[in-house]
Design an enzyme around this catalytic site. Sequence first.
Site, PDB file in Angstrom:
ATOM      1  N   GLY A 117       6.995 -10.195  -7.550  1.00  0.00           N
ATOM      2  CA  GLY A 117       6.494  -8.815  -7.568  1.00  0.00           C
ATOM      3  C   GLY A 117       6.937  -8.006  -6.372  1.00  0.00           C
ATOM      4  N   CYS A 118       7.786  -8.612  -5.514  1.00  0.00           N
ATOM      5  CA  CYS A 118       8.304  -7.853  -4.388  1.00  0.00           C
ATOM      6  C   CYS A 118       9.770  -7.521  -4.666  1.00  0.00           C
ATOM      7  CB  CYS A 118       8.239  -8.664  -3.103  1.00  0.00           C
ATOM      8  SG  CYS A 118       6.587  -9.240  -2.694  1.00  0.00           S
ATOM      9  N   GLN A 119      10.208  -6.351  -4.182  1.00  0.00           N
ATOM     10  CA  GLN A 119      11.618  -6.004  -4.388  1.00  0.00           C
ATOM     11  C   GLN A 119      12.510  -6.796  -3.425  1.00  0.00           C
ATOM     12  OE1 GLN A 119      13.799  -2.109  -3.749  1.00  0.00           O
ATOM     13  NE2 GLN A 119      12.810  -1.695  -5.693  1.00  0.00           N
TER      14      GLN A 119
END
Lengths: 407, 139
Positions: free
Chosen positions: B50-52
């Site tokens: 869920g992190c870029q």
Amino acid sequence: MMMKFSVNDIRAQFPILQTKIGKYPLVYFDNGATSQKPQVVIDCINQYYSAENANIHRGVHHLSQVSTTNYENARKTIQAYLNAEKSEEIIFTKGTTDGINLIAQSFGRMLKAGDEILITEMEHHSNIVPWQMVAQERGLVVKYIPMNEAGELKLEGLDDLLTDRTKIVSLTHVSNALGTINPIEKIIEAAHQKGAKVVIDAAQSLQHFKVDVQALDCDFMVFSGHKIFGPTGVGILYGKEDLLNAMPPYQGGGDMIKTVSMKETTYNDLPHKFEAGTPNIVGGIGLGKAIEWLSSLDLEAIQAHENDLLAYATTALEAIPNLKIYGTAAQKSSTISFLIEGTHPYDIGTLLNQQGIAVRTGHHCTQPIMDFFEIPGTIRASFSFYNTHGEIDQFINALKKALAMLS
Amino acid sequence: MTIEEKERELIDSFAIYEDWMEKYEYIIELGKDLPLIADDYKTEENIIKGCQSMVWLHAEKKDDKVVFTADADAIIAKGIIALLIDVLSNETPEAIMNAKLEFINAIGLQEHLSPTRSNGLVAMVKQMKMYAIALNMKQ
């Protein structure tokens, strides 16, 4: 029709461009993701809900007739803009993705195991996944036209990739991640020689330059309203009449039928056959207004201004040490993807945002392109004709400040 | 110091800076003191989804307390996970599970790092709490 192009006059029509992000004026360079809307489109949406709202195609009452007329006039405006032969060839969809899924699921149903679909290495996921899905269902083969380091399609091998089994060639007109303008005329001609039909993904092209579907002779063209100054949730599928007539309906429901009995249903004529259910009426009318507005501008001057912005920004970015531009095709639209060695695009994007600059970071829904360059993503600045040289200066200064903080 | 006391300290530290660019400079500085995850734990399964950017997080229990280590390939993500570790590391699983983390809103991180897929602040907090729950059940 030559008019003087004034970027200030254009900007004055976009209320959102007056926004401030903290103490910084908004610099909107995320036009590849979605464009902003001119006042005439905003007013048109407001007018629809204030004075015209009614369901279309079925009511005998006054409002239904007004909204039906406006919706169908929007279809004609779009037909004229694309120079389609008939308004029946203009199908309202939810957007580009919806249009491609419609073709893949409907035209795809007429294909047989072993038939081939040719796409390219630079497609948006929405022009990859729908084909992979139908390929899996029906035993079709998906092939890819490769690209070179500049982000241009390698067409030397095209004749080998096109076989007698190739039924569909589907490709983007302009790459959303790299800005490359593909030589679609050439590819359409080569595909037709093999009897394949051609789908053009125009999501990133029509907002930059005009196309003529009859001159191009493409079989299908899809685009999204929201990227061309219209509302979200609406798009267009253009298809040649004979092909659309031969294709089975994609979704069943109201509006797409002629008669329904317990036993069987006969389908409505084009374009309604592919427009099941109450459509996005205000979306269609708003898109018509956006295209009417765009048509009233000097499109050559717009393109010249965008090319100027691209050249100015490219020169300024190239002067920054360790910065690499991805997508250096000879023919490019006003989009620049780049990375700076030793920095993460997320950090740059975050610090640009703090200074009022809206850019996109990430893989841009084009993971195969990122795999090609062996990078996780890029920073993408995409310009529209309402952007200015001054905004590019602001962007470059903000980028330099971000780099100083991250070093 | 309790979690709330550590949060209070952070709120006070951030209050010094008026401009968000300065606050980011502070976040970047905090990232430099991040307790780094051992290379052995820098695995695919320890990446927070869920992190870029890539953020690796590890947790283990030392004397009833959960100790977090992490790393990230983006400097701001590194600063943010350092901020969270500063508050939540060396606390009991119960304390971590119950932490309200009001400092995130008080600092204004929430509005500057909207809870979208791009920043993963929410995903980081969730993962830290999941570790606390898992380590609590182990005992």
